[in-house]
Every structure is written in structure tokens, then in C-alpha cells.
Design a protein around this motif. Structure first.
Motif, PDB file in Angstrom:
ATOM      1  N   MET A  50       0.844  -1.196   0.000  1.00 38.40           N
ATOM      2  CA  MET A  50       0.000   0.000   0.000  1.00 38.40           C
ATOM      3  C   MET A  50       0.877   1.243   0.000  1.00 38.40           C
ATOM      4  SD  MET A  50      -3.170   1.279   0.177  1.00 38.40           S
ATOM      5  CE  MET A  50      -4.165  -0.123   0.747  1.00 38.40           C
ATOM      6  N   HIS A  51       0.590   2.162  -0.916  1.00 40.21           N
ATOM      7  CA  HIS A  51       1.222   3.482  -0.915  1.00 40.21           C
ATOM      8  C   HIS A  51       0.124   4.478  -0.554  1.00 40.21           C
ATOM      9  CE1 HIS A  51       5.112   2.355  -2.817  1.00 40.21           C
ATOM     10  NE2 HIS A  51       4.370   1.378  -3.317  1.00 40.21           N
ATOM     11  N   PHE A  52       0.391   5.300   0.439  1.00 35.71           N
ATOM     12  CA  PHE A  52      -0.612   6.221   0.963  1.00 35.71           C
ATOM     13  C   PHE A  52      -0.069   7.643   0.889  1.00 35.71           C
ATOM     14  CE2 PHE A  52      -2.465   8.654   4.459  1.00 35.71           C
ATOM     15  CZ  PHE A  52      -3.814   8.384   4.333  1.00 35.71           C
ATOM     16  N   TYR A  53      -0.920   8.579   0.473  1.00 35.12           N
ATOM     17  CA  TYR A  53      -0.507   9.972   0.326  1.00 35.12           C
ATOM     18  C   TYR A  53      -1.508  10.874   1.031  1.00 35.12           C
ATOM     19  CZ  TYR A  53       2.038   7.794  -3.529  1.00 35.12           C
ATOM     20  OH  TYR A  53       2.827   6.958  -4.287  1.00 35.12           O
ATOM     21  N   ALA A  54      -1.002  11.938   1.623  1.00 33.22           N
ATOM     22  CA  ALA A  54      -1.851  12.975   2.203  1.00 33.22           C
ATOM     23  C   ALA A  54      -1.378  14.309   1.656  1.00 33.22           C
ATOM     24  CB  ALA A  54      -1.767  12.970   3.724  1.00 33.22           C
ATOM     25  N   ILE A  55      -2.300  15.112   1.119  1.00 29.89           N
ATOM     26  CA  ILE A  55      -1.949  16.361   0.454  1.00 29.89           C
ATOM     27  C   ILE A  55      -2.952  17.443   0.802  1.00 29.89           C
ATOM     28  CG2 ILE A  55      -1.600  17.453  -1.778  1.00 29.89           C
ATOM     29  CD1 ILE A  55      -1.628  13.815  -1.886  1.00 29.89           C
ATOM     30  N   ARG A  56      -2.451  18.621   1.118  1.00 31.98           N
ATOM     31  CA  ARG A  56      -3.358  19.729   1.399  1.00 31.98           C
ATOM     32  C   ARG A  56      -3.834  20.340   0.088  1.00 31.98           C
ATOM     33  NH1 ARG A  56      -2.696  24.959   5.415  1.00 31.98           N
ATOM     34  NH2 ARG A  56      -1.849  25.938   3.549  1.00 31.98           N
ATOM     35  N   ALA A  57      -4.991  21.022   0.148  1.00 34.40           N
ATOM     36  CA  ALA A  57      -5.642  21.520  -1.056  1.00 34.40           C
ATOM     37  C   ALA A  57      -4.829  22.564  -1.814  1.00 34.40           C
ATOM     38  CB  ALA A  57      -7.021  22.091  -0.722  1.00 34.40           C
ATOM     39  N   ASP A  58      -3.847  23.190  -1.170  1.00 32.87           N
ATOM     40  CA  ASP A  58      -3.046  24.204  -1.867  1.00 32.87           C
ATOM     41  C   ASP A  58      -1.718  23.637  -2.368  1.00 32.87           C
ATOM     42  OD1 ASP A  58      -1.739  23.837   0.507  1.00 32.87           O
ATOM     43  OD2 ASP A  58      -1.702  25.945   1.095  1.00 32.87           O
ATOM     44  N   LEU A  59      -1.606  22.302  -2.390  1.00 35.99           N
ATOM     45  CA  LEU A  59      -0.403  21.613  -2.888  1.00 35.99           C
ATOM     46  C   LEU A  59       0.764  21.659  -1.918  1.00 35.99           C
ATOM     47  CD1 LEU A  59      -0.618  22.970  -6.516  1.00 35.99           C
ATOM     48  CD2 LEU A  59      -0.831  20.583  -5.882  1.00 35.99           C
TER      49      LEU A  59
END
Length: 306
Positions: A119-128
């Protein structure tokens, strides 16, 4: 080691979004963006209005080998990403727990290994900003736990990239996504201007090539330090660099892999070849992760396509 590739059986659905190249960046000095709170890789171009489980009209583009790499959705091909986390605290590490359910409605526990991980998991805020790339652990009941580094307030998106190893979706690479809010007043950062170079930890990353939307195009990334070519890149996740990209307009996800094979015990650099394929025009935030002397570096840049 041979570079792992995502299955191609979903190419029809994944007509574009996998850019096999570019950069992943974990906040660092000299970068064209304040990457505060980034961990193991970070970024995101997102539209908080993107709806979980519903692809935007005309934006259901996949990545070569990954179904659902276009506009984010929490379900694809009968598989669904579920979580009880609607909000997370700001300024402190937190655990994000989620489950992947299959077409039969039961939790999936059998996953294929892709680039050394299930599993590869990413978390990103809306402004990059705030990009995190993690490899969560799974409990016997199919519950995954991603240990997130401290997050900044605002709207975030999480992405789970995986391939079922059994059932109806066996061998099909999938990317599922959900939104999560981080408590507190958000302070959005402007997207840095387009650039072909980025700096991280004393390294300079340069992108060569002019990708066009909906067209396969070769690109090359060159890594230097103090003006000299870097040739001591260590294998990381079965390759010499891991690339992820996010579209500014709709948070479309593109998982990129270099064409250069990582040799067992060998070193690579300074040039890494990629196969780039962007599903649409616009600004993409690119993140390149590479490793030297046991340290992981993440560089980020904005690329204008079209």
C-alpha cells in the motif's frame, strides 16, 4: 532490482494521468515553496469541492496502469475506501485508519506488492503543500493505519494506491481518495510559478522535456550538487526515484515511475529517464523522491502542461 510497473489491463480507463516522471518533494531549503509539515514526500493540487465517490464530468482519466488516477473518488471498480476520520488535529502526529472493501462488501486483506509495498498512501493539502507519502501497516481484519506527521489546518485529501491480489479486481491497480479536514484556520499558500528546476538539501533537480496533454512524451530528470553530477543515487522502492504529481484544478493524481532500472546494490544518476503522460493541460505540482547515503530527499516543482 527491476523497476516495478503497474498493471496495464486498465489502460483503456487510464488513458492519462501517469506521468512516469518528475518530482516529489518533502519540504526543504531552497525549494520554490514553503513545504512546512511535509514528510517523506509532500504536495497536492486540490479542489476541496471534488466529491468523494463521484468523478467530475469528463475527468475520469486514469494513469497508465492505475484506475482512478483522474479526478479523485473513494470508489472504483467495486472497491471502496472507507474511514471514520472526518477530521484530524493540527500540529501533532496522528493516525489515519482506513479500510478497502471489495465488490462483495468485505474488507480486502490480500494485496499485491508494488514497488516493494502493498500500500502506498498519500496525504496532500488543497493548496499543494504538506505532501506526505507513507507506507501504512495492515491489521488482520484489513484495517490500515497510516502514521501521519503533524498537519497544518485546512482541507486535505488522502490517496490509497494498491493492487488487489485476489478476487474480481486481481491485478488491477487502483487509486482511491477521500477528503479530511484538519482543525484550525487555514492559511493557503499560493502555487509557486512554473519552473524546470528545484533545490532540496543542497541538490538541484532539473527537468528536461516539454510534455503536452494527452500525449506520451519522454522527459529526463538530472540531479546535481554543487554543480557536479550526482552518481550515488541509492535504490528506493525498487527504483532510483519515486515520482508523484497532482493537478492544480481537480487534484488529479499521477503516479510516476522512472524508466531507469535500479541495480541490486548499485548506484544511479545523474540522469533519470521518464515516460510522461499528462491527462490534461494546466499546472501540475510534481514531487521527486530520491535517496543518497541512506537519506531520503524530496524535491517539488510546478510544471505547466500545454
Amino acid at each position: 532490482m527491476r523497476t516495478s510497473r503497474l498493471p496495464r489491463r486498465v489502460l483503456a480507463l487510464a488513458g492519462a494521468a501517469l506521468l512516469t516522471t518528475v518530482l516529489a518533494a518533502c519540504g526543504s531549503s531552497g525549494m520554490d515553496h514553503d513545504m512546512t509539515g511535509m514528510h517523506h514526500g509532500n504536495a497536492a493540487a486540490a479542489s476541496p469541492s471534488a466529491t468523494d465517490g463521484h468523478a467530475m464530468p469528463g475527468m475520469d482519466h486514469g494513469t497508465p496502469g492505475a484506475e482512478g488516477s483522474g479526478a479523485p473518488a473513494d470508489n472504483r471498480a467495486g472497491y471502496r475506501l472507507t474511514t471514520t476520520a472526518a477530521a484530524l488535529p493540527a500540529g501533532q502526529p496522528s493516525d489515519y485508519r482506513f479500510t478497502i472493501t471489495g465488490p462483495d462488501g468485505k474488507p480486502v486483506t490480500d494485496f499485491a506488492v508494488e514497488q516493494t509495498k502493498q500500500m502506498h498512501f498519500y496525504a496532500i493539502r488543497a493548496d499543494l503543500t504538506g505532501f506526505q507519502h507513507l507506507h501504512p501497516t495492515m491489521a488482520a481484519d484489513g484495517t490500515w493505519t497510516a502514521q501521519l506527521a503533524a498537519l497544518t489546518p485546512g482541507a486535505w485529501r488522502t490517496y490509497a494506491s494498491f493492487t488487489p491480489n485476489s478476487g474480481d479486481g486481481k491485478g488491477t491497480a487502483l487509486i482511491l481518495s477521500r477528503t479530511v479536514n484538519v482543525d484550525g484556520k487555514a492559511d493557503p499558500a499560493p502555487l509557486p510559478p512554473a519552473s524546470t528546476t528545484a533545490q532540496v538539501d543542497g541538490y538541484t533537480v532539473t527537468l528536461h522535456g516539454t510534455p503536452m496533454p494527452n500525449m506520451a512524451h519522454p522527459v529526463t530528470v538530472t540531479i546535481t550538487k554543487d554543480g557536479k553530477p550526482v552518481t550515488d543515487l541509492q535504490p528506493y522502492l525498487d527504483t532510483y526515484a519515486h515520482l508523484t504529481a497532482f493537478h492544480e484544478g481537480d487534484m488529479a493524481f499521477a503516479h510516476l515511475h522512472p524508466e531507469t532500472e535500479a541495480k541490486n546494490g548499485g548506484q544511479g544518476g545523474p540522469d533519470l529517464a521518464f515516460h510522461a503522460e499528462f491527462p490534461r493541460a494546466g499546472n501540475w505540482r510534481l514531487f521527486l523522491q530520491f535517496q543518497t547515503a541512506g537519506q531520503l530527499h524530496t524535491a517539488a516543482l510546478t510544471l505547466k502542461v500545454g
